[in-house]
Design a protein around this motif. Structure first.
Motif, PDB file in Angstrom:
ATOM      1  N   TRP A 125       0.850  -1.182   0.000  1.00  0.00           N
ATOM      2  CA  TRP A 125       0.000   0.000   0.000  1.00  0.00           C
ATOM      3  C   TRP A 125       0.890   1.238   0.000  1.00  0.00           C
ATOM      4  N   VAL A 126       0.608   2.174  -0.906  1.00  0.00           N
ATOM      5  CA  VAL A 126       1.355   3.430  -0.936  1.00  0.00           C
ATOM      6  C   VAL A 126       0.789   4.347   0.132  1.00  0.00           C
ATOM      7  N   ILE A 127       1.667   4.932   0.929  1.00  0.00           N
ATOM      8  CA  ILE A 127       1.283   5.838   2.008  1.00  0.00           C
ATOM      9  C   ILE A 127       1.504   7.273   1.543  1.00  0.00           C
ATOM     10  N   GLY A 128       0.579   8.149   1.839  1.00  0.00           N
ATOM     11  CA  GLY A 128       0.746   9.563   1.485  1.00  0.00           C
ATOM     12  C   GLY A 128       0.132   9.895   0.144  1.00  0.00           C
ATOM     13  N   ASN A 129       0.618  10.984  -0.445  1.00  0.00           N
ATOM     14  CA  ASN A 129       0.052  11.467  -1.706  1.00  0.00           C
ATOM     15  C   ASN A 129       0.269  10.441  -2.758  1.00  0.00           C
TER      16      ASN A 129
END
Length: 182
Positions: free
Chosen positions: A178-182
């Motif tokens: 999962w990509v975190i942030g923008n």
């Protein structure tokens, strides 16, 4: 009259050229954080040019061994550090086809280095898993979907070095995260 057609043709070509140059250039993310779910860990990918990144991961690997002498199997857990210098080579082609390039969704070639620490779980019937370093060139792809679900695969062939020997090592790494942030 022929000169007028020639000037018109040159004007059209220059308009298309100017329009193509004004389109946004597809580049890698400057800073990207991810969580890896398969082999629990954290990933940071730093873009330092339009197509190149440094991928850094710290995680916990899982292994399995079977000892035929004792007739038992053993699962072990080893912390690792994974570094890759990546070159994304098809971002513009993907963008031109209308495919996602957000969060470094593209194909890459990379030089990979993985240092695996000594196992944190041992079994007395097995030799202790010694620390090792694996170096390999790899080809891979990364895709990040709309809700920032990330999947990645890279394959290659390299060399594994530990305190006992140096040997050929096929490389296959598949991650879900999962990509975190923008």
């Amino acid at each position: 009259m022929k000169n007028n057609y020639f000037i018109l043709l040159l004007s059209l070509i220059s308009c298309f050229t100017i329009q193509a140059q004004e389109e946004a250039v597809t580049t890698v993310e400057k800073n990207q954080f991810k969580i890896n779910f398969l082999f629990p860990g954290f990933v940071y990918e730093h873009g330092f040019s339009a197509r190149n990144t440094l991928y850094s991961e710290a995680g916990l690997g899982v292994g399995y061994r079977y000892n035929s002498f004792y007739g038992e199997s053993n699962t072990y857990f080893s912390p690792f550090i994974h570094e890759q210098f990546r070159h994304y080579y098809n971002l513009e082609k993907r963008a031109n086809k209308g495919k996602r390039t957000a969060h470094n969704s593209g194909n890459f070639i990379a030089m990979s280095a993985v240092y695996t620490f000594q196992s944190i779980s041992t079994n007395t019937h097995y030799a202790e898993y010694s620390p090792s370093l694996t170096l390999a060139p790899v080809w891979g792809f990364q895709r990040t979907y709309k809700r920032k679900f990330n999947l990645e695969l890279n394959l290659g062939a390299g060399v594994n070095i530990d305190q006992f020997d140096t040997e050929f090592a096929p490389i296959a790494n598949f991650t879900l995260g999962w990509v975190i942030g923008n």
